[in-house]
Design a protein around this motif. Structure first.
Motif, PDB file in Angstrom:
ATOM      1  N   ILE A   1      12.913  15.218  -4.452  1.00 23.96           N
ATOM      2  CA  ILE A   1      14.314  15.050  -4.824  1.00 23.96           C
ATOM      3  C   ILE A   1      14.754  13.600  -4.704  1.00 23.96           C
ATOM      4  O   ILE A   1      15.693  13.165  -5.376  1.00 23.96           O
ATOM      5  CB  ILE A   1      15.227  15.959  -3.959  1.00 23.96           C
ATOM      6  N   GLU A   2      14.043  12.823  -3.867  1.00 26.49           N
ATOM      7  CA  GLU A   2      14.427  11.422  -3.699  1.00 26.49           C
ATOM      8  C   GLU A   2      14.217  10.615  -4.973  1.00 26.49           C
ATOM      9  O   GLU A   2      14.648   9.459  -5.059  1.00 26.49           O
ATOM     10  CB  GLU A   2      13.663  10.786  -2.533  1.00 26.49           C
ATOM     11  N   ASN A   3      13.551  11.214  -5.959  1.00 22.81           N
ATOM     12  CA  ASN A   3      13.360  10.549  -7.255  1.00 22.81           C
ATOM     13  C   ASN A   3      14.369  11.013  -8.310  1.00 22.81           C
ATOM     14  O   ASN A   3      14.349  10.517  -9.441  1.00 22.81           O
ATOM     15  CB  ASN A   3      11.935  10.806  -7.770  1.00 22.81           C
ATOM     16  N   ASP A   4      15.210  11.952  -7.942  1.00 21.63           N
ATOM     17  CA  ASP A   4      16.208  12.483  -8.874  1.00 21.63           C
ATOM     18  C   ASP A   4      17.359  11.485  -8.994  1.00 21.63           C
ATOM     19  O   ASP A   4      18.009  11.166  -7.980  1.00 21.63           O
ATOM     20  CB  ASP A   4      16.717  13.831  -8.370  1.00 21.63           C
ATOM     21  N   PRO A   5      17.679  10.987 -10.205  1.00 23.99           N
ATOM     22  CA  PRO A   5      18.763  10.000 -10.363  1.00 23.99           C
ATOM     23  C   PRO A   5      20.111  10.508  -9.842  1.00 23.99           C
ATOM     24  O   PRO A   5      20.893   9.737  -9.276  1.00 23.99           O
ATOM     25  CB  PRO A   5      18.806   9.767 -11.877  1.00 23.99           C
TER      26      PRO A   5
ATOM     27  N   GLU B   1      15.630  15.996   1.898  1.00 18.73           N
ATOM     28  CA  GLU B   1      14.381  15.413   1.402  1.00 18.73           C
ATOM     29  C   GLU B   1      13.166  16.105   1.984  1.00 18.73           C
ATOM     30  O   GLU B   1      12.095  16.130   1.366  1.00 18.73           O
ATOM     31  CB  GLU B   1      14.368  13.916   1.710  1.00 18.73           C
ATOM     32  N   THR B   2      13.343  16.702   3.175  1.00 18.51           N
ATOM     33  CA  THR B   2      12.249  17.471   3.771  1.00 18.51           C
ATOM     34  C   THR B   2      12.068  18.806   3.066  1.00 18.51           C
ATOM     35  O   THR B   2      10.947  19.259   2.796  1.00 18.51           O
ATOM     36  CB  THR B   2      12.524  17.711   5.267  1.00 18.51           C
ATOM     37  N   GLU B   3      13.215  19.450   2.740  1.00 20.70           N
ATOM     38  CA  GLU B   3      13.157  20.773   2.130  1.00 20.70           C
ATOM     39  C   GLU B   3      12.847  20.732   0.638  1.00 20.70           C
ATOM     40  O   GLU B   3      12.233  21.664   0.107  1.00 20.70           O
ATOM     41  CB  GLU B   3      14.503  21.481   2.345  1.00 20.70           C
TER      42      GLU B   3
ATOM     43  N   PHE C   1      24.320  10.184  -5.575  1.00 18.19           N
ATOM     44  CA  PHE C   1      25.130  10.743  -4.500  1.00 18.19           C
ATOM     45  C   PHE C   1      24.801  10.090  -3.160  1.00 18.19           C
ATOM     46  O   PHE C   1      25.695   9.781  -2.368  1.00 18.19           O
ATOM     47  CB  PHE C   1      24.918  12.258  -4.412  1.00 18.19           C
ATOM     48  N   LYS C   2      23.527   9.862  -2.922  1.00 22.58           N
ATOM     49  CA  LYS C   2      23.107   9.265  -1.647  1.00 22.58           C
ATOM     50  C   LYS C   2      23.676   7.859  -1.489  1.00 22.58           C
ATOM     51  O   LYS C   2      24.084   7.449  -0.393  1.00 22.58           O
ATOM     52  CB  LYS C   2      21.593   9.233  -1.558  1.00 22.58           C
TER      53      LYS C   2
END
Length: 407
Positions: free
Chosen positions: A336-340, A330-332, A345-346
């Protein structure tokens, strides 16, 4: 066998007749279908020519010593003719083949089945029991106390007896005064092992087609498939070879138990335990994502792979992913935290695919118990169960005393 049946009963689309209308001599298949005896049908002409060609090649082969280049050359040639001949029978039962005829195909299949059943009866006439039968072969038990020389002599006597009995079968069952049925003694097994269903067997061959050999014949088991893990191939093949070579059952138990212990401890490489599988469509074209498809999608998103249609990634099941991995991603990768797919996967990081083992981050904890179930339990358990041994016995290291039940 089936080509021989086609020739014997003159089975061909244009030779099929109605006995209420046709008053000439006919052959009668077990299905009740009649075929005229003359003239030869197109299928008989083709198969008869191939049968004759094969017999010529086999005769030329037998003029030379087994193992010589000449013997090997003619043996390859007769085998090639056999493949062509069997392919002709196979395609004749295909609905899109120009010479396909439903009743014709059924008559040939039924005739072949009757020949095998008659072969078993003929063997039993002289006191031999069939331990395994296939569509075009039978295996007979000669006894564990018979020497190799005695077994060879008995086998050739059985061959002569059965071939001599085909005359009566053809005449009485098919109304055929002439036939092309012939059985050939091909292999002598020292030990033979069958696990579960038909076409899943193995044996230690000590004589084959005229020469002494020391081979392991394995048919129908998973280890030859391309979509199983290397460890499945290695362990299943090793266990089967130990069994048919007569190694003590305690050694088989010890070997498999050791593999399981190493597996559970994670002392196996990811390349050895990962399950390969093909991607047949574009990843976004699957209506329902299998574990393999999901693993490929996750890998493309998180590991930098480029799996697509035609790829064959390897699949691993995961126990968990350490939180540090998600913080780093999420830092790089901003947003991406909004990607379904990422959120999926998370929430449940259960599977991942890879091409090379070093692509799998250390933060990914492999579910070794699940991988053990997926790669070894089924293929190995069905072999062990044929020896009256349970997977649980071997997993827990319970001792076995011998191969009495198998022998």
């Amino acid at each position: 066998l089936y080509p021989m049946a086609m020739v014997t009963i003159n089975a061909s689309p244009e030779t099929k007749v109605d006995p209420d209308v046709y008053d000439g001599p006919t052959y009668v298949a077990p299905t009740g279908q009649h075929f005229r005896k003359e003239p030869d049908g197109i299928m008989r002409e083709m198969v008869d020519e191939l049968l004759t060609e094969r017999e010529t090649k086999k005769a030329r082969r037998d003029e030379h010593e087994p193992g010589s280049p000449e013997y090997a050359r003619f043996d390859r040639q007769q085998a090639a003719v056999k493949v062509i001949m069997n392919s002709l029978y196979g395609v004749s039962g295909w609905e899109r083949f120009r010479l396909y005829d439903k009743e014709n195909a059924a008559a040939v299949t039924a005739t072949g089945r009757e020949v095998i059943q008659f072969t078993e009866r003929a063997a039993s006439e002289i006191g031999y029991e069939v331990v395994y039968g296939d569509t075009d072969s039978v295996m007979l038990e000669l006894g564990g106390d018979v020497s190799k020389e005695e077994a060879l002599s008995a086998s050739f006597e059985i061959e002569d007896h059965i071939n001599g009995r085909y005359d009566a079968f053809a005449r009485e069952e098919l109304q055929a005064d002439e036939h092309r049925f012939e059985i050939e003694f091909e292999k002598l097994y020292r030990r033979f092992f069958q696990a579960g269903k038909k076409k899943r067997y193995a044996g230690h061959i000590v004589w084959k087609e005229g020469k002494d050999v020391d081979d392991i014949d394995i048919t129908g088991f998973e280890y030859k498939r391309s979509d199983i893990a290397p460890i499945t191939k290695e362990v299943q093949q090793r266990v089967i070879e130990m069994i048919v070579r007569g190694e003590p059952l305690a050694d088989v138990n010890e070997y498999v138990h050791g593999v399981i212990e190493g597996f559970q401890a994670g002392e196996v490489s990811l390349d050895d335990i990962a399950i390969p599988g093909g991607i047949g469509k574009r990843l976004d074209e699957y209506d329902t994502d299998t574990a393999h498809v999901r693993g490929a999608k996750y890998a493309n998103l998180l590991l930098g792979t480029n799996f697509q249609r035609g790829s064959k990634p390897k699949r691993l099941y995961l126990a968990k992913v350490h939180p540090a991995f998600f913080r780093e991603v999420e830092t790089e990768k901003q947003g991406i935290e909004n990607d379904p797919l990422y959120l999926e996967f998370k929430k449940d990081p259960d599977v991942i695919c890879f091409e090379y083992a070093d692509q799998v981050p250390d933060a990914f904890e492999v579910d070794y118990e699940k991988m053990l179930e997926k790669t070894l339990r089924g293929p190995i358990a069905r072999v062990l169960e044929a020896l009256d041994i349970s997977w649980e016995e071997v997993r827990d290291g319970q001792e076995q005393t011998g191969l009495e039940s198998f022998m």
